[in-house]
Design a protein around this motif. Sequence first.
Motif, PDB file in Angstrom:
ATOM      1  N   ALA A 267       0.838  -1.208   0.000  1.00  0.00           N
ATOM      2  CA  ALA A 267       0.000   0.000   0.000  1.00  0.00           C
ATOM      3  C   ALA A 267       0.871   1.256   0.000  1.00  0.00           C
ATOM      4  N   ASP A 268       0.349   2.310  -0.591  1.00  0.00           N
ATOM      5  CA  ASP A 268       1.041   3.594  -0.567  1.00  0.00           C
ATOM      6  C   ASP A 268       0.980   4.205   0.825  1.00  0.00           C
ATOM      7  N   PHE A 269       2.056   4.851   1.225  1.00  0.00           N
ATOM      8  CA  PHE A 269       2.056   5.607   2.469  1.00  0.00           C
ATOM      9  C   PHE A 269       1.177   6.840   2.269  1.00  0.00           C
ATOM     10  N   THR A 270       0.526   7.274   3.329  1.00  0.00           N
ATOM     11  CA  THR A 270      -0.252   8.508   3.244  1.00  0.00           C
ATOM     12  C   THR A 270       0.710   9.693   3.214  1.00  0.00           C
ATOM     13  N   PRO A 271       0.272  10.825   2.688  1.00  0.00           N
ATOM     14  CA  PRO A 271       1.131  12.016   2.719  1.00  0.00           C
ATOM     15  C   PRO A 271       1.564  12.377   4.139  1.00  0.00           C
ATOM     16  N   GLU A 272       0.687  12.149   5.114  1.00  0.00           N
ATOM     17  CA  GLU A 272       1.015  12.450   6.505  1.00  0.00           C
ATOM     18  C   GLU A 272       2.132  11.559   7.025  1.00  0.00           C
ATOM     19  N   LEU A 273       2.075  10.272   6.705  1.00  0.00           N
ATOM     20  CA  LEU A 273       3.134   9.359   7.140  1.00  0.00           C
ATOM     21  C   LEU A 273       4.455   9.675   6.456  1.00  0.00           C
ATOM     22  N   LEU A 274       4.410  10.006   5.184  1.00  0.00           N
ATOM     23  CA  LEU A 274       5.630  10.392   4.472  1.00  0.00           C
ATOM     24  C   LEU A 274       6.252  11.621   5.120  1.00  0.00           C
ATOM     25  N   ALA A 275       5.419  12.613   5.436  1.00  0.00           N
ATOM     26  CA  ALA A 275       5.916  13.847   6.053  1.00  0.00           C
ATOM     27  C   ALA A 275       6.485  13.571   7.444  1.00  0.00           C
ATOM     28  N   THR A 276       5.802  12.741   8.220  1.00  0.00           N
ATOM     29  CA  THR A 276       6.269  12.398   9.561  1.00  0.00           C
ATOM     30  C   THR A 276       7.625  11.696   9.494  1.00  0.00           C
ATOM     31  N   ALA A 277       7.757  10.732   8.593  1.00  0.00           N
ATOM     32  CA  ALA A 277       9.008   9.994   8.450  1.00  0.00           C
ATOM     33  C   ALA A 277      10.142  10.922   8.028  1.00  0.00           C
ATOM     34  N   LYS A 278       9.881  11.755   7.062  1.00  0.00           N
ATOM     35  CA  LYS A 278      10.922  12.670   6.574  1.00  0.00           C
ATOM     36  C   LYS A 278      11.312  13.686   7.640  1.00  0.00           C
ATOM     37  N   ALA A 279      10.331  14.180   8.396  1.00  0.00           N
ATOM     38  CA  ALA A 279      10.616  15.144   9.469  1.00  0.00           C
ATOM     39  C   ALA A 279      11.473  14.503  10.567  1.00  0.00           C
ATOM     40  N   ALA A 280      11.315  13.197  10.758  1.00  0.00           N
ATOM     41  CA  ALA A 280      12.090  12.482  11.774  1.00  0.00           C
ATOM     42  C   ALA A 280      13.454  12.026  11.235  1.00  0.00           C
ATOM     43  N   GLY A 281      13.717  12.296   9.960  1.00  0.00           N
ATOM     44  CA  GLY A 281      15.022  11.974   9.399  1.00  0.00           C
ATOM     45  C   GLY A 281      15.138  10.625   8.721  1.00  0.00           C
ATOM     46  N   TYR A 282      14.002   9.983   8.407  1.00  0.00           N
ATOM     47  CA  TYR A 282      14.024   8.684   7.759  1.00  0.00           C
ATOM     48  C   TYR A 282      13.783   8.840   6.265  1.00  0.00           C
ATOM     49  N   ALA A 283      14.529   8.111   5.465  1.00  0.00           N
ATOM     50  CA  ALA A 283      14.327   8.099   4.020  1.00  0.00           C
ATOM     51  C   ALA A 283      13.097   7.256   3.713  1.00  0.00           C
ATOM     52  N   THR A 284      12.311   7.717   2.756  1.00  0.00           N
ATOM     53  CA  THR A 284      11.092   6.995   2.392  1.00  0.00           C
ATOM     54  C   THR A 284      10.916   6.987   0.887  1.00  0.00           C
ATOM     55  N   GLY A 285       9.999   6.163   0.485  1.00  0.00           N
ATOM     56  CA  GLY A 285       9.478   6.140  -0.870  1.00  0.00           C
ATOM     57  C   GLY A 285       7.987   6.021  -0.717  1.00  0.00           C
ATOM     58  N   GLN A 286       7.278   5.928  -1.798  1.00  0.00           N
ATOM     59  CA  GLN A 286       5.821   5.856  -1.717  1.00  0.00           C
ATOM     60  C   GLN A 286       5.348   4.636  -0.935  1.00  0.00           C
ATOM     61  N   LYS A 287       6.157   3.564  -0.947  1.00  0.00           N
ATOM     62  CA  LYS A 287       5.746   2.314  -0.298  1.00  0.00           C
ATOM     63  C   LYS A 287       6.805   1.743   0.628  1.00  0.00           C
ATOM     64  N   ARG A 288       7.793   2.542   1.033  1.00  0.00           N
ATOM     65  CA  ARG A 288       8.859   1.979   1.867  1.00  0.00           C
ATOM     66  C   ARG A 288       9.390   2.991   2.873  1.00  0.00           C
ATOM     67  N   LEU A 289       9.965   2.425   3.925  1.00  0.00           N
ATOM     68  CA  LEU A 289      10.636   3.197   4.967  1.00  0.00           C
ATOM     69  C   LEU A 289      12.027   2.604   5.129  1.00  0.00           C
ATOM     70  N   ASN A 290      13.046   3.442   4.995  1.00  0.00           N
ATOM     71  CA  ASN A 290      14.424   3.000   5.203  1.00  0.00           C
ATOM     72  C   ASN A 290      14.900   3.464   6.572  1.00  0.00           C
TER      73      ASN A 290
END
Length: 115
Positions: free
Chosen positions: A72-95
């Motif tokens: 499933a695609d990450f929501t825009p909110e989850l993408l923003a939260t992950a990026k704000a916390a310093g995690y690399a992301t893609g539409q469907k992944r968290l690094n």
Amino acid sequence: MPSRVPVTDTADYINKAAPVAQPYLQQLQQLVEANLPSATAKIKWNLPFFELGKQYVSIAAYKAHVSLSLSADFTPELLATAKAAGYATGQKRLNIDFDQEVPVDLVKAVLNLIG
């Protein structure tokens, strides 16, 4: 795990991963199993997958990070939260880099996308 070494199950994958990746993979496996108890563990393309109906989660180790991927695609909110916390992301992944902690609450929120 830069090359895809043949594995039989998730534990075998984790044991064959680089020592630095193993605790990350173990924690991700525990989070997936605790938050998606109905998911079925399988190996596909020599990677651990956890299937829930037609949805899936996979975990993988790479040279400098581990990755949690979804169908499933990450929501825009989850993408923003992950990026704000310093995690690399893609539409469907968290690094998660090896100098970062596993973001437990974020991983749970990601898993809720398919659970």
